[in-house]
Design an enzyme around this catalytic site. Sequence first.
Site, mmCIF file in Angstrom:
data_model
loop_
_atom_site.group_PDB
_atom_site.id
_atom_site.type_symbol
_atom_site.label_atom_id
_atom_site.label_comp_id
_atom_site.label_asym_id
_atom_site.label_seq_id
_atom_site.Cartn_x
_atom_site.Cartn_y
_atom_site.Cartn_z
ATOM 1 N N CYS A 17 78.807 40.698 -48.152
ATOM 2 C CA CYS A 17 77.596 39.941 -47.821
ATOM 3 C C CYS A 17 77.088 40.334 -46.422
ATOM 4 O O CYS A 17 76.552 41.413 -46.254
ATOM 5 C CB CYS A 17 77.840 38.439 -47.951
ATOM 6 S SG CYS A 17 76.309 37.483 -48.068
ATOM 7 N N HIS A 23 80.821 37.693 -52.701
ATOM 8 C CA HIS A 23 81.999 37.187 -51.988
ATOM 9 C C HIS A 23 83.222 37.161 -52.903
ATOM 10 O O HIS A 23 83.545 36.108 -53.470
ATOM 11 C CB HIS A 23 81.738 35.768 -51.491
ATOM 12 C CG HIS A 23 80.721 35.646 -50.407
ATOM 13 N ND1 HIS A 23 81.062 35.590 -49.078
ATOM 14 C CD2 HIS A 23 79.374 35.569 -50.459
ATOM 15 C CE1 HIS A 23 79.961 35.470 -48.341
ATOM 16 N NE2 HIS A 23 78.920 35.455 -49.159
ATOM 17 N N GLU A 45 86.241 37.093 -52.091
ATOM 18 C CA GLU A 45 87.342 36.341 -51.471
ATOM 19 C C GLU A 45 87.372 34.870 -51.881
ATOM 20 O O GLU A 45 88.365 34.179 -51.643
ATOM 21 C CB GLU A 45 87.267 36.458 -49.942
ATOM 22 C CG GLU A 45 86.161 35.683 -49.268
ATOM 23 C CD GLU A 45 84.790 36.328 -49.329
ATOM 24 O OE1 GLU A 45 83.852 35.756 -48.747
ATOM 25 O OE2 GLU A 45 84.656 37.397 -49.951
#
Length: 200
Positions: free
Chosen positions: A82, A180, A182
Amino acid sequence: MTAQPTIGVLAVQGDVREHVHALELAGARAVAVRRPSEVEAIDGLVIPGGESTTMDKLVRIFDLREPLVERLRAGLPAYGSCAGMIMLADRILDGHREQQTLGGLDITVRRNAFGRQVDSFEEDLRIRELGPEPVQAVFIRAPWVEEIGADVQVLASVHVGGADHPVAVRQGNLLATSFHPEVTGDHRVHAFFADVVRRA
């Protein structure tokens, strides 16, 4: 390179802990990077999501910009998610007037390309390099790639407004995603990057 590379997570702003956790599950030794001296001790770098203009200012305030740029130019593997994609891009559209990037990726990115926070969304992406199962991609005020250089490989795109927009790219040892990984519990992107670092 050892089987457990040391991968730094730029820890000036953004979702640092989530990346550290994902990297550790991917078999890497993850460390936070806040000081210039710590830049020299890593085998790879993750630049997390967050706010790219704030990240740019803090990188300069903490005297991290020049050490990071030097190591990236020398071939340090890096992955940006991002805002991290924006930080690795050579060119920005809709950036603030004085905004700078670290550069390295021969791409032009558009900030907040998918809209505001309320326009956040999820989409399953097929990324051949990560195997047959789709990747659950979470987009939060995300950029997309408007232009790519000749050496940039597009790993995934999203179809919006009648056009395909790249959201995952790779150029040599540099990797970037608009989304994202994660936050989803799927650590294949981090495992893929850890392998890039091991081979560098």
